[in-house]
Design a protein around this motif. Structure first.
Motif, PDB file in Angstrom:
ATOM      1  N   HIS A 114      -4.805  -6.210   0.218  1.00  0.00           N
ATOM      2  CA  HIS A 114      -4.197  -6.353  -1.103  1.00  0.00           C
ATOM      3  C   HIS A 114      -3.442  -7.677  -1.215  1.00  0.00           C
ATOM      4  N   ARG A 160      -5.181  -1.964   4.474  1.00  0.00           N
ATOM      5  CA  ARG A 160      -5.223  -1.983   3.016  1.00  0.00           C
ATOM      6  C   ARG A 160      -4.138  -2.896   2.434  1.00  0.00           C
ATOM      7  N   ASP A 212     -13.239   5.305   6.578  1.00  0.00           N
ATOM      8  CA  ASP A 212     -12.113   5.477   5.667  1.00  0.00           C
ATOM      9  C   ASP A 212     -11.592   6.892   5.881  1.00  0.00           C
ATOM     10  N   GLN A 265     -10.586  -2.249   8.072  1.00  0.00           N
ATOM     11  CA  GLN A 265     -10.555  -0.791   8.239  1.00  0.00           C
ATOM     12  C   GLN A 265     -10.646  -0.435   9.727  1.00  0.00           C
ATOM     13  N   TYR A 321       0.859  -1.183   0.000  1.00  0.00           N
ATOM     14  CA  TYR A 321       0.000   0.000   0.000  1.00  0.00           C
ATOM     15  C   TYR A 321       0.893   1.230   0.000  1.00  0.00           C
ATOM     16  N   LYS A 372     -12.226  -5.747   2.967  1.00  0.00           N
ATOM     17  CA  LYS A 372     -11.642  -4.419   3.162  1.00  0.00           C
ATOM     18  C   LYS A 372     -12.249  -3.702   4.363  1.00  0.00           C
TER      19      LYS A 372
END
Length: 632
Positions: free
Chosen positions: A288, A284, A505, A455, A271, A451
């Motif tokens: 990924h 993140r 976010d 978070q 990231y 995701k």
């Protein structure tokens, strides 16, 4: 979630198929139409575990781990501690299982049921009572006796060096004798695959054989015996300056959070951000790493293979505060990932990720804007002035470097390329079995859920006007049944107000995500003020600080007004800057076209009477012999 096992049901373009084979490039698989039996070769990224064509999912987010109440999780964690030894070193030990069941006042079949539910679900949420899980079905096999037959057969047949087929034959015979449903052989394979590698090898081939293969040796990381068994994560600020997206002026150096598979040295994910490391960037990067990369590569326009996906067994990290937060702890518990911290003053436990950072630094030194230069060169070479890549362009460069250079180069530590080592671990080599293709997230809903689970979150009560987070208020009609509700304490009486977790976010304050305890799914919650303006959390904090300095109360209206004023000021400033650049460009062009530029004067110096041999090559600082004099 796709397991990509032979016989698994998948969907391709709305049609039901069964998996027959995953090809070794990990990009394609062979499937067979469930009705016609016709075979087909398709890309793995094009199949899903659900029929998304004919059953369009609701525009909501799937339930996350945080949706369970604290009481449900507390009860589930107690159950997990009871069965935990039987998921590893005591797996299949019926004598100990009977003893533990008796100690805690449960039937043996209950413990078998918990083990099955945990292995099926993959995290402690599977141990929540069925009415708390809120899903369809329940036990797949339908009878606790089947669980007992499976566990006993694996213990007495497979772990005594017999084959999977022999084990399945015994399970089928016992189930048929008792008129029970015979489980599919893929179920038995999954159970066997869930047994730790070392334990499998020890029971089937002996302690010495297992120790020779899995015992840590100098230069090896303990436990990193297969892909995804040990993953290291770390942050660093990269040795390169990047430019702004709008005017391409030098900005600053970016941060990267990266994960590396210790077994193969493959980079699993990363990231990039200009912001210092935190919970959001960490989440993140992990997301990924777990997600497939085909869409990511396509969106960037990068031509390369990155066959890394799947949940890791353990994550090793240093003792930075962003790794010790509740978000990462809860997410790892949810996805059954073992979170381990690097021992203090033992840098060798982080050597693989740190060597990778050094490799990155060397590669960046050749780019414009790279800062890894000597002091002598830095005195006349200013990296920040030579920078020419935006963060989006740099992400493309970095992805190309990872997939087409780093992954394909020979790595001295493993004496082959990371790509080849990864493929060996997946498919096996010589007498060493591979782990097979890892489970794969499929579909947009599963990706969104992952995701959101990774978070950061805030814990709040729900008030009549909504929820206040960082000075901004959010509201939705779904809040109404939960306004002012009280939690039931251990004594059965109502005590404090019930709290809820809200995901956010930090790049966009205009919405948060709430886990509805009734529906057990994420809901998107927006500002209560419909005229609210989107901003990032850093800009919000700056606005609040400016309001405080002016002795203005930071209400929603005041914050949104200040944001609009800032946007207008920035817009005008950009216009003035653009007008000034255009004005200067017009002046320069006019000066050039009108011939007002100073012109070079005609040389008046006489040509030397000495002739120079035109065949002689003249280089800078060469000595030229003009008859009697020598010029240097």
């Amino acid at each position: 979630m796709l397991r990509l096992l032979k016989g698994e049901i998948v969907y391709y373009q709305g049609v039901k198929y069964t998996v027959t084979k995953v090809l070794r490039d990990m990009k394609y698989l062979q499937i067979r139409d469930a009705k016609t039996g016709l075979p087909q070769r398709v890309a793995i990224c094009d199949v899903t575990s659900n029929d998304l064509v004919n059953n369009i999912p609701d525009a909501k987010y799937e339930r996350g781990f945080d949706a369970f109440t604290s009481e449900e999780l507390e009860k589930a964690e107690i159950r997990f501690k009871i069965i935990q030894p039987f998921l590893g070193e005591l797996r299949g030990n019926k004598v100990e299982l009977v003893k533990v069941a008796k100690e805690h006042g449960y039937n043996v079949s209950t413990l078998y049921k918990w083990i099955f539910r945990y292995e099926t679900c993959g995290h402690v949420g599977g141990l929540v009572d069925s009415e708390g899980r809120g899903g369809k079905g329940g036990k797949r096999l339908g009878d606790d006796k089947i669980e007992e037959i499976i566990s006993e057969s694996i213990e007495e047949v497979y772990l005594n060096s017999k084959s999977v087929n022999k084990t399945f034959d015994r399970i089928r015979m016992l189930c048929e004798d008792l008129d029970l449903q015979v489980p599919h052989i893929s179920t038995i394979r999954r159970r066997i695959k869930g047994i730790p590698e070392y334990e499998r090898k020890r029971r089937r081939e002996g302690v010495n054989t297992a120790d020779n293969q899995y015992e840590a040796r100098p230069g090896q990381f303990p436990g990193a015996t297969t892909p995804l068994s040990v993953v290291q994560i770390d942050h660093t600020i990269l040795d390169i300056f990047l430019v702004d997206d709008d005017d391409r002026e030098p900005l600053k150096r970016p941060w990267i959070t990266v994960l590396i598979d210790v077994y193969s040295r493959m980079i699993l994910g990363f990231y990039l951000s200009f912001d210092a490391p935190g919970a959001f960037g960490t989440g993140r990067a992990i997301a990924h790493s777990i997600l497939p990369k085909e869409k990511f590569l396509k969106d960037l326009g990068v031509d390369g293979d990155w066959p890394c996906w799947g949940k890791m067994v353990s994550i090793h990290c240093d003792n930075a505060k962003e790794f010790r937060g509740n978000m990462l702890k809860d997410a790892c518990l949810s996805y059954n990932i073992d979170l381990k911290f690097r021992p203090v003053r033992k840098p060798r436990y982080g050597s693989h990720i740190e060597r990778l950072m050094g490799t990155f630094a060397t590669a960046l030194s050749d780019l414009d804007g790279g800062t890894k230069v000597s002091k002598e060169k830095r005195s006349h070479k200013h990296p920040e002035k030579n920078a020419n890549l935006t963060i989006a362009e740099f992400e493309i460069w970095l992805t190309r470097y990872i997939t087409n250079i780093y992954h394909l180069q020979i790595h001295r530590g493993i004496e082959m390329s990371p790509y080849d080592k990864w493929m060996q671990g997946i498919w096996g080599y010589n007498d060493q079995l591979g782990i097979g293709t890892p489970e794969r997230i499929s579909g947009m809903q599963e990706e969104i859920k992952l995701k959101l689970d990774l978070q950061p979150h805030e814990v709040r009560t729900i008030q009549p006007d909504g929820v206040s987070i960082n000075g901004l208020t959010y509201y939705h009609d779904l809040f109404r049944p939960w306004i002012g509700i009280k939690e039931i304490g251990a004594d059965g009486k109502k005590s404090k107000s019930k709290t809820f977790k809200f995901k956010y976010d930090p790049r966009d304050t205009s919405r948060i995500y709430w886990l509805d305890p009734t529906g057990r799914i994420y809901h998107e919650i927006k500002y209560s003020n419909p005229k609210g303006v989107s901003m990032d959390r850093w800009e919000l904090n700056k606005i609040k600080a400016d309001l405080k300095e002016k002795n203005i109360q930071a209400t929603d209206e005041a914050i949104f007004k200040a944001k609009r004023e800032n946007d207008e000021l920035e817009k005008n400033a950009k216009k003035v800057t653009l007008d000034t650049k255009k004005k200067n460009a017009r002046k320069k062009r006019k000066s050039t076209e009108s011939g007002t530029q100073p012109q070079a004067s005609t040389p008046t110096t006489k040509i030397s009477r000495f002739k120079i041999d035109q065949k002689t090559e003249i280089k800078p600082f060469d000595e030229l012999d003009y008859g009697k004099r020598v010029f240097k």
